[in-house]
Design an enzyme around this catalytic site. Structure first.
Site, PDB file in Angstrom:
ATOM      1  N   LEU A  99       0.824  -1.214   0.000  1.00 21.59           N
ATOM      2  CA  LEU A  99       0.000   0.000   0.000  1.00 21.59           C
ATOM      3  C   LEU A  99       0.859   1.265   0.000  1.00 21.59           C
ATOM      4  CD1 LEU A  99      -2.812  -1.037   2.497  1.00 21.59           C
ATOM      5  CD2 LEU A  99      -2.660  -1.426   0.023  1.00 21.59           C
ATOM      6  N   HIS A 100       0.386   2.254  -0.746  1.00 23.83           N
ATOM      7  CA  HIS A 100       1.082   3.538  -0.858  1.00 23.83           C
ATOM      8  C   HIS A 100       0.064   4.660  -0.736  1.00 23.83           C
ATOM      9  CE1 HIS A 100      -0.584   3.382  -4.859  1.00 23.83           C
ATOM     10  NE2 HIS A 100       0.156   2.329  -5.204  1.00 23.83           N
ATOM     11  N   GLY A 132      -1.465   6.365  -2.839  1.00 22.34           N
ATOM     12  CA  GLY A 132      -2.614   6.224  -3.736  1.00 22.34           C
ATOM     13  C   GLY A 132      -3.710   5.402  -3.062  1.00 22.34           C
ATOM     14  N   HIS A 133      -3.330   4.253  -2.476  1.00 26.47           N
ATOM     15  CA  HIS A 133      -4.314   3.444  -1.740  1.00 26.47           C
ATOM     16  C   HIS A 133      -4.885   4.237  -0.565  1.00 26.47           C
ATOM     17  CE1 HIS A 133      -1.650   0.154  -3.433  1.00 26.47           C
ATOM     18  NE2 HIS A 133      -2.836  -0.234  -3.853  1.00 26.47           N
ATOM     19  N   GLN A 189      -8.040   5.866 -10.715  1.00 25.29           N
ATOM     20  CA  GLN A 189      -8.065   6.196 -12.143  1.00 25.29           C
ATOM     21  C   GLN A 189      -6.753   5.787 -12.834  1.00 25.29           C
ATOM     22  OE1 GLN A 189     -10.338   7.108 -14.240  1.00 25.29           O
ATOM     23  NE2 GLN A 189      -8.921   7.501 -15.950  1.00 25.29           N
ATOM     24  N   GLN A 242      -8.948  -0.858 -16.264  1.00 20.89           N
ATOM     25  CA  GLN A 242      -9.548  -1.684 -15.212  1.00 20.89           C
ATOM     26  C   GLN A 242     -10.880  -1.084 -14.769  1.00 20.89           C
ATOM     27  OE1 GLN A 242      -7.391  -3.729 -11.885  1.00 20.89           O
ATOM     28  NE2 GLN A 242      -8.001  -1.936 -10.711  1.00 20.89           N
ATOM     29  N   SER A 255       2.821   4.094  -7.829  1.00 17.10           N
ATOM     30  CA  SER A 255       2.494   2.703  -8.141  1.00 17.10           C
ATOM     31  C   SER A 255       3.389   1.794  -7.305  1.00 17.10           C
ATOM     32  CB  SER A 255       2.765   2.441  -9.633  1.00 17.10           C
ATOM     33  OG  SER A 255       2.881   1.047  -9.877  1.00 17.10           O
TER      34      SER A 255
HETATM   35  O1  PAF Z   1      -5.991  -2.665  -8.837  1.00 15.05           O
HETATM   36  C1  PAF Z   1      -5.596  -3.656  -8.177  1.00 15.05           C
HETATM   37  O2  PAF Z   1      -4.787  -3.557  -7.233  1.00 15.05           O
HETATM   38  C2  PAF Z   1      -6.103  -5.038  -8.534  1.00 15.05           C
HETATM   39  O3  PAF Z   1      -6.239  -5.182  -9.905  1.00 15.05           O
HETATM   40  C3  PAF Z   1      -7.397  -5.411  -7.811  1.00 15.05           C
HETATM   41  C4  PAF Z   1      -8.545  -4.495  -8.215  1.00 15.05           C
HETATM   42  C5  PAF Z   1      -7.192  -5.337  -6.300  1.00 15.05           C
HETATM   43  C6  PAF Z   1      -7.803  -6.857  -8.163  1.00 15.05           C
HETATM   44  O4  PAF Z   1      -6.829  -7.762  -7.781  1.00 15.05           O
END
Ligand code: PAF
Length: 279
Positions: A30-31, A33-34, A145, A150, A182
């Site tokens: 996690l960074h 962005g998360h 985004q 995705q 990222s």
């Molecule tokens: O964006 C991500 O980190 C992954 O593609 C996700 C949505 C957690 C699915 O594994």
């Protein structure tokens, strides 16, 4: 914060939570962005939950599944500090038990761009996200985004399969020099980290043309290509100026355009995008 490892425990904990629920699906590492997704969910929902699962089904042969960064202790501390109620950390066997044979496959919008370079990737993403949506039954689910395709693919899946969840898309978080944050940036050697700013510079070059009135999409793709050529460490996989919904390449831009690109910097593959114009 409650840590959960099985679907049965997840279902019973969720059943005891009344009110809105926000889900942040992640692969860990996690960074900031998360963190921005978690913070937004925290503001908007009564309860929030994250999942941490490095999903083997969305990595192709020869991709970085084995070396994908795993920083569980740090991730749990961050999620706890941001007020996360529950975190689901399933094993591969929990998600894909022996005999597993059911896949969610979205058709057209998975074909171009990332889908062309990574043929099985989206089938892995949609399958695991469908399983997480079924188990968490969130009111809202949060995505960045940064992974533009995705988001398009998941919106299509949610519509087509009638999931009753609202997908929330949060802006890409960038370093001061423009590089999109990222988990894969951790792979970059110092010279490569410097070179990686070329993705953002290429997008800015194309946006500058758009802002100057250019509506020929080929000119925007050319602007990105010529900027990328200035960086010897960069090897472009694709540059695209596509319809933001169908992801088909545009000739003439009438409304909005999704500018996107995938570039190899050394051994690391990076992607980035700008959504430009009226949507
Ligand atoms: O964006 C991500 O980190 C992954 O593609 C996700 C949505 C957690 C699915 O594994």
């Amino acid at each position: 914060m409650q840590t959960i490892y099985s679907f049965s425990e997840l279902r019973s904990v969720r059943a005891s939570m009344h009110g809105s629920f926000g889900l942040i699906p992640t692969m860990g590492a996690l960074h900031v962005g998360h963190a921005s997704l978690v913070e937004r969910a925290r503001q908007e929902c009564n309860y929030i939950g994250a999942s941490i699962f490095v999903n083997p089904a969305q990595f192709g042969v020869g991709e970085d599944f084995g070396k994908y960064p795993r920083t569980l202790e740090h991730d749990l501390a961050l999620l706890e500090s941001l007020g996360t109620d529950i975190v689901f950390i399933p094993s591969v066997e929990t998600i894909y038990p022996p005999g597993y044979q059911t896949w969610v496959d979205v058709a057209n919008v998975t074909a171009p761009l990332e889908g062309k370079c990574r043929p099985e990737h989206f089938r892995g993403v949609t399958t695991v996200v469908a399983k997480l949506l079924n188990a968490f039954t969130p009111s809202k689910a949060y995505f960045g985004q940064k992974d533009a395709q995705q988001v398009v693919v998941l919106k299509r899946m949610v519509r087509d399969l009638n999931f009753s969840v609202e997908l929330m898309v949060c802006p890409t978080v960038r370093e001061v020099d423009g590089l999109a944050v990222s988990s894969r940036n951790a792979y970059l050697l110092p010279a490569e980290r410097q070179a990686a700013t070329i993705l953002h510079r290429a997008l800015c070059a194309a946006k500058e043309k758009y802002d100057g009135g250019e509506r020929n999409a080929e000119m925007l793709r050319a602007a990105m290509q010529s900027m990328l050529k200035k960086e010897p460490l960069a090897l472009a996989q694709y540059v695209s100026a596509a319809d933001p919904e169908t992801l088909g390449e545009l000739d003439r831009i009438e409304k909005g355009v999704l500018l996107s690109l995938a570039v190899r910097i050394g051994k690391t593959r990076l992607i980035d995008n700008f959504l430009v114009g009226d949507q």
